[in-house]
Enzyme design. Structure first.
Site, mmCIF file in Angstrom:
data_model
loop_
_atom_site.group_PDB
_atom_site.id
_atom_site.type_symbol
_atom_site.label_atom_id
_atom_site.label_comp_id
_atom_site.label_asym_id
_atom_site.label_seq_id
_atom_site.Cartn_x
_atom_site.Cartn_y
_atom_site.Cartn_z
ATOM 1 N NE ARG A 129 61.994 56.490 30.484
ATOM 2 C CZ ARG A 129 61.408 56.609 31.664
ATOM 3 N NH1 ARG A 129 60.987 57.786 32.070
ATOM 4 N NH2 ARG A 129 61.227 55.567 32.421
ATOM 5 C CD GLN A 135 59.980 49.854 24.442
ATOM 6 O OE1 GLN A 135 59.873 48.644 24.583
ATOM 7 N NE2 GLN A 135 58.975 50.636 24.152
ATOM 8 C CG ASP A 138 63.817 53.541 29.477
ATOM 9 O OD1 ASP A 138 64.399 54.276 30.298
ATOM 10 O OD2 ASP A 138 62.592 53.580 29.282
ATOM 11 C CB SER A 141 62.378 51.877 32.133
ATOM 12 O OG SER A 141 61.481 52.836 31.639
ATOM 13 C CE1 TYR A 235 59.551 60.853 32.202
ATOM 14 C CE2 TYR A 235 59.650 61.713 29.972
ATOM 15 C CZ TYR A 235 60.167 60.917 30.972
ATOM 16 O OH TYR A 235 61.292 60.187 30.733
HETATM 17 P P1 NAD Z 1 58.202 59.667 36.575
HETATM 18 O O1 NAD Z 1 59.267 58.984 37.374
HETATM 19 O O2 NAD Z 1 58.526 60.918 35.846
HETATM 20 O O3 NAD Z 1 56.955 59.978 37.546
HETATM 21 C C1 NAD Z 1 56.313 58.941 38.284
HETATM 22 C C2 NAD Z 1 54.817 59.110 38.236
HETATM 23 O O4 NAD Z 1 54.421 60.196 39.072
HETATM 24 C C3 NAD Z 1 54.229 59.399 36.862
HETATM 25 O O5 NAD Z 1 53.291 58.384 36.540
HETATM 26 C C4 NAD Z 1 53.566 60.759 37.025
HETATM 27 O O6 NAD Z 1 52.394 60.904 36.249
HETATM 28 C C5 NAD Z 1 53.253 60.770 38.514
HETATM 29 N N1 NAD Z 1 53.029 62.112 39.082
HETATM 30 C C6 NAD Z 1 53.715 63.255 38.872
HETATM 31 N N2 NAD Z 1 53.197 64.257 39.581
HETATM 32 C C7 NAD Z 1 52.139 63.747 40.280
HETATM 33 C C8 NAD Z 1 51.215 64.276 41.198
HETATM 34 N N3 NAD Z 1 51.235 65.581 41.539
HETATM 35 N N4 NAD Z 1 50.293 63.451 41.723
HETATM 36 C C9 NAD Z 1 50.238 62.146 41.386
HETATM 37 N N5 NAD Z 1 51.098 61.581 40.510
HETATM 38 C C10 NAD Z 1 52.038 62.373 39.971
HETATM 39 O O7 NAD Z 1 57.517 58.651 35.581
HETATM 40 P P2 NAD Z 1 58.152 57.447 34.760
HETATM 41 O O8 NAD Z 1 58.027 56.206 35.545
HETATM 42 O O9 NAD Z 1 59.497 57.843 34.305
HETATM 43 O O10 NAD Z 1 57.148 57.344 33.562
HETATM 44 C C11 NAD Z 1 56.746 58.526 32.864
HETATM 45 C C12 NAD Z 1 55.902 58.152 31.686
HETATM 46 O O11 NAD Z 1 56.697 57.568 30.685
HETATM 47 C C13 NAD Z 1 54.777 57.172 31.988
HETATM 48 O O12 NAD Z 1 53.677 57.565 31.221
HETATM 49 C C14 NAD Z 1 55.326 55.873 31.474
HETATM 50 O O13 NAD Z 1 54.328 54.951 31.112
HETATM 51 C C15 NAD Z 1 56.082 56.371 30.272
HETATM 52 N N6 NAD Z 1 57.121 55.440 29.842
HETATM 53 C C16 NAD Z 1 56.998 54.888 28.627
HETATM 54 C C17 NAD Z 1 57.949 53.986 28.180
HETATM 55 C C18 NAD Z 1 57.824 53.356 26.849
HETATM 56 O O14 NAD Z 1 56.936 53.702 26.095
HETATM 57 N N7 NAD Z 1 58.681 52.438 26.520
HETATM 58 C C19 NAD Z 1 59.035 53.679 28.976
HETATM 59 C C20 NAD Z 1 59.149 54.288 30.223
HETATM 60 C C21 NAD Z 1 58.184 55.181 30.648
#
Ligand code: NAD
Length: 405
Positions: A129, A135, A138, A141, A235
């Site tokens: 991602r 993007q 994705d 997202s 993640y």
């Molecule tokens: P996810 O659905 O895997 O998890 C949701 C959130 O839960 C995450 O922020 C994670 O840190 C948090 N989490 C997990 N265990 C936890 C705990 N025990 N206590 C508190 N919080 C906890 O996450 P996501 O929405 O798929 O995103 C994952 C990462 O990928 C993020 O850093 C996001 O910014 C990144 N991301 C980047 C892009 C990009 O660069 N284009 C796109 C999508 C996501």
């Protein structure tokens, strides 16, 4: 893959059959994009009905309305939201492709079965991602955004009080206090929605980097002493037993002062951590609301959450098991999802036939199996297949034609 005479593909859309699933893999605007690229699209009659997309809208966009059987037998690419159930997989033929949220790491046998049938399986969950080219593809997202937005709305609807501060001739209502635990894509959308509705919002995450994102939305950040939570690809990583204990103590103490708790905390490939315990539920005020986006048949972030079910505890706390909330916003979620599908097709089939490039970091991740072999390294490992010889990853130039719309 059966090559069409004009080097374009036939894309199929079926009615989704999972319980409560109202999304459809392509909306009429995605159909129009594919038709513009020269592809043919077959849509099962009624496939978009639950998302308010009529057959007539698909016809206007250039699709051919078909029966279930016609779609399966005639399409080159089956675009799905959820992984095909076994009876559908059994009908797919060699050379066909299926693209969707196939949940491959939890559906290893299903992936192997598709590979054995010589079907090409493409799973959004395996997309890298953080690659900028990916993007527009994705879907995790796009669907998390829809779910996070909806979580704010669902929480507000279940809460018996105002969210914003209300100053009226009849008195003043204090604003609701909302905490969002897990501030990835869904969590940030939930924060933004609750803020727009006037609540006082706090975010919490084990990834230290999320503080800035939370604060940029005008929300407070609940500081955690457990801040080593970032793993690969941004993640969260699974916490150690000591980190979990420390986290539980500080969270439980903080949570009792909130009216609404929205949880989205996930760790890829793992059961979501329980962050709202029974003790916390007992200590919350009657009328409090927990919306658990982590909820699934494998558990959730709230101890007693039941998937797709609303329950009320003995002390009057509403728990909403809401792991599939994107399906509750079907028109918008399908519109975004359709664009993700179009972008994947443009990348994998720039000339209408599969052009799998094992040196392309998107192709080598997102394609689970093709040509009778499992090609994704994580799925190979899960199946105990020896790693494939490493293809050199191409970093430049960017050659994929990814649709902007
Ligand atoms: P996810 O659905 O895997 O998890 C949701 C959130 O839960 C995450 O922020 C994670 O840190 C948090 N989490 C997990 N265990 C936890 C705990 N025990 N206590 C508190 N919080 C906890 O996450 P996501 O929405 O798929 O995103 C994952 C990462 O990928 C993020 O850093 C996001 O910014 C990144 N991301 C980047 C892009 C990009 O660069 N284009 C796109 C999508 C996501």
């Amino acid at each position: 893959m059966t090559e069409s005479t004009n080097s374009t593909a036939t894309i199929g859309v079926l009615t989704e059959t999972a319980d409560g699933e109202r999304r459809v893999s392509l909306d009429p605007s995605a159909v129009a994009s594919l038709v513009k690229l020269g592809h043919a699209v077959l849509v099962e009659s009624g496939a978009g009905e639950a998302a308010c997309f009529r057959d007539s809208a698909y016809s206007t966009a250039g699709a051919t309305i078909s029966t279930h059987a016609q779609v399966i037998t005639r399409c080159d690419v089956l675009a799905v939201v959820r992984a095909p159930v076994q009876t559908l997989s059994n009908k797919l033929r060699a050379g066909q492709m299926v693209i969707g949220l196939l949940d491959p790491l939890n559906n290893i046998r299903g992936m192997k079965a598709l590979s054995d049938r010589n079907v090409t399986a493409v799973a959004f969950e395996l997309l890298p991602r953080t690659v900028s080219r990916s993007q527009s593809m994705d879907a995790l997202s796009s669907q998390a955004s829809a779910a996070g937005y909806r979580a704010g709305i669902v929480a507000a609807a279940a809460f018996d009080r105002y969210l914003p501060m209300m100053i009226t001739a009849s008195g003043t209502a204090t604003p609701a206090k909302v905490i969002v635990i897990g501030t990835g894509v869904a969590g940030l959308q939930a924060i933004a929605t609750a803020k727009r509705l006037g609540a006082v919002v706090t975010g919490y995450d084990v990834r230290a980097a999320s503080r800035q994102e939370v604060e940029s939305l005008g929300a407070k950040f609940l500081t955690s002493t457990v801040q080593q939570g970032a793993g690969n690809g941004g993640y969260a990583k699974a916490l150690t037993a000591e980190e979990r204990t420390a986290q539980q103590g500080e969270l439980s103490a903080a949570l009792v002062s909130f009216d609404i708790i929205i949880t989205t905390a996930k760790v890829p490939g793992r059961t979501p951590p329980v962050l709202v315990t029974r003790q916390t539920l007992d200590a919350l005020r009657p009328g409090s609301v927990c919306v658990d986006l982590g909820s699934s048949d494998k558990g959730g972030n709230v101890v007693d959450s039941v998937p797709n079910t609303t329950t009320v505890t003995a002390n009057g706390v509403t728990i909403i098991g809401a792991g599939d909330l994107a399906a509750d916003l079907p028109a918008s979620a399908s519109q975004m999802y359709g664009r993700n599908i179009v972008a994947v097709i443009a990348s994998l089939m720039p000339k209408g036939v599969l052009a799998f490039d094992p040196t392309d970091e998107i192709h080598q991740s997102i394609v689970v199996c093709t040509n009778g072999s499992i090609v994704n390294p994580a799925i190979r490992t899960a199946l105990g297949i020896t790693p494939a010889a490493k293809a050199t990853t191409k970093t430049a130039p960017i050659k994929d034609k990814v649709l902007a719309s």
